[in-house]
Design a protein around this motif. Structure first.
Motif, PDB file in Angstrom:
ATOM      1  N   ARG A  50     -18.675   2.935  -9.377  1.00  0.00           N
ATOM      2  CA  ARG A  50     -17.571   2.731 -10.327  1.00  0.00           C
ATOM      3  C   ARG A  50     -17.925   3.358 -11.667  1.00  0.00           C
ATOM      4  O   ARG A  50     -19.093   3.487 -12.021  1.00  0.00           O
ATOM      5  N   ILE A  51     -16.892   3.705 -12.427  1.00  0.00           N
ATOM      6  CA  ILE A  51     -17.114   4.321 -13.731  1.00  0.00           C
ATOM      7  C   ILE A  51     -16.478   3.529 -14.874  1.00  0.00           C
ATOM      8  O   ILE A  51     -16.560   3.934 -16.020  1.00  0.00           O
ATOM      9  N   SER A  52     -15.847   2.418 -14.556  1.00  0.00           N
ATOM     10  CA  SER A  52     -15.228   1.615 -15.612  1.00  0.00           C
ATOM     11  C   SER A  52     -15.495   0.139 -15.380  1.00  0.00           C
ATOM     12  O   SER A  52     -15.858  -0.282 -14.291  1.00  0.00           O
ATOM     13  N   VAL A  53     -15.310  -0.621 -16.447  1.00  0.00           N
ATOM     14  CA  VAL A  53     -15.502  -2.071 -16.414  1.00  0.00           C
ATOM     15  C   VAL A  53     -14.241  -2.695 -16.994  1.00  0.00           C
ATOM     16  O   VAL A  53     -13.761  -2.267 -18.049  1.00  0.00           O
ATOM     17  N   GLY A  54     -13.694  -3.693 -16.324  1.00  0.00           N
ATOM     18  CA  GLY A  54     -12.463  -4.332 -16.772  1.00  0.00           C
ATOM     19  C   GLY A  54     -12.665  -5.263 -17.949  1.00  0.00           C
ATOM     20  O   GLY A  54     -13.765  -5.756 -18.204  1.00  0.00           O
ATOM     21  N   GLU A  55     -11.579  -5.517 -18.647  1.00  0.00           N
ATOM     22  CA  GLU A  55     -11.615  -6.429 -19.795  1.00  0.00           C
ATOM     23  C   GLU A  55     -12.092  -7.814 -19.381  1.00  0.00           C
ATOM     24  O   GLU A  55     -12.898  -8.445 -20.068  1.00  0.00           O
ATOM     25  N   ARG A  56     -11.587  -8.300 -18.263  1.00  0.00           N
ATOM     26  CA  ARG A  56     -11.964  -9.648 -17.811  1.00  0.00           C
ATOM     27  C   ARG A  56     -13.452  -9.719 -17.479  1.00  0.00           C
ATOM     28  O   ARG A  56     -14.110 -10.727 -17.736  1.00  0.00           O
TER      29      ARG A  56
END
Length: 91
Positions: A50-56
């Motif tokens: 993965r290349i992103s991390v969610g706000e939650r």
């Protein structure tokens, strides 16, 4: 998962929340803005494709950190489950 990878992941997670936890004078709404800013970026995440991390997810890391800042590294490492999950038996 080896200890080196766990340490890299914990360091990455702390890096996500450090701009927030290192400041005590955040204005109302600034925490949310910093979370959104971090979530909008692309990363090289250790042990992941993965290349992103969610706000939650970032909110969850902050929550874990704020529960006990003295053990923050242990808490961020504690997201890894080494034993199998066994559902409780209902009598």
């Amino acid at each position: 998962m080896d200890d080196k990878l766990k340490q890299e992941i914990a360091s990455f997670r702390y890096g996500l929340i450090s701009p927030i936890v290192s400041r005590q004078d955040l204005a109302p709404g600034e925490t949310t803005a910093l979370i959104r800013q971090a979530a909008s970026r692309h990363y090289v995440i250790p042990g992941s494709v993965r290349i992103s991390v969610g706000e939650r997810t970032i909110q969850r890391y902050l929550s874990m950190y704020s529960c006990n800042a003295r053990r923050s590294e242990e808490l961020l490492n504690g997201l890894f489950r080494t034993e199998p999950i066994v559902p409780p038996v209902v009598p």
